[in-house]
Design a protein around this motif. Structure first.
Motif: not given
Length: 212
Positions: A190-194, A196-205
């Protein structure tokens, strides 16, 4: 190319402007001495490619400004600048969604390398000599992913800072196919660019692969 530099010291802003000329002689560098000035410039220049944001500013902290930028201009990559390479500060900046962190004492070549990496849609983080690579504490230590196996391989490439072409080459897939997978990954987080996706993925482990 248009870049916004936010720092309360005019000499620092001018120095950064000169360094950024190394990207492109015609780069348009906008300057702001306060966050309020920066917000006004960002609103009137919606075609900004990147913003360099000082961690210490007179009207609010860089982290507070980062939150406001994320709300008003979610697609604008923000790179945090700081005179201190404090590990805790870098962790805070990472968790707040910045696209990178640069120590003000960095050499011009490193600064340009970091900016190019972020402009390519990747994330730049210096490796702390004592603490090692930056990581984000897991919000969920055992996340149940709904990504397909192929999407997870593409996501790993994003975490490693690879371009779509590089990911496609490593997986023997076309660049168009990789773009399709990236779009699915953005939708998943649920992000708009790469970035933000990397940051969101890092938060998920999820973590970048360790390099020797």
């Amino acid at each position: 190319m248009k870049i916004l530099v936010i720092d309360d010291h005019a000499l620092v802003r001018e120095g950064l402007r000169q360094v950024l000329k190394g990207l492109d002689e015609n780069v348009d560098v906008l300057q702001a001495g306060t966050c309020e000035q920066a917000f006004a410039l960002a609103q009137s220049h919606l075609d900004l490619d990147l913003a360099l944001l000082d961690y210490h500013l007179p009207d609010m902290t860089g982290l507070q400004a980062l939150d406001i930028f994320a709300e008003r201009h979610p697609e604008l990559p923000i790179v945090m600048l700081s005179g201190s390479a404090n590990y805790q500060i870098m962790q805070q900046v990472l968790k707040s969604g910045a696209a990178g962190f640069i120590n003000k004492s960095s050499l011009s070549d490193e600064l340009l390398r970091a900016v190019r990496q972020v402009l390519d849609g990747n994330v730049y983080w210096p490796e702390d000599r004592q603490q090692g690579p930056l990581t984000v504490p897991n919000e969920n230590p055992n996340p149940k992913s709904t990504l397909t196996q192929r999407q997870e391989l593409v996501l790993q490439g994003l975490l490693d800072g690879q371009s779509n072409r590089e990911i496609g080459k490593s997986l023997s897939l076309s660049e168009e196919t990789i773009k399709t997978h990236v779009t699915s990954i953005l939708r998943h987080f649920e992000v708009q660019n790469r970035t933000q996706a990397v940051v969101a993925a890092a938060r998920k482990g999820y973590k970048p692969r360790e390099t020797s």
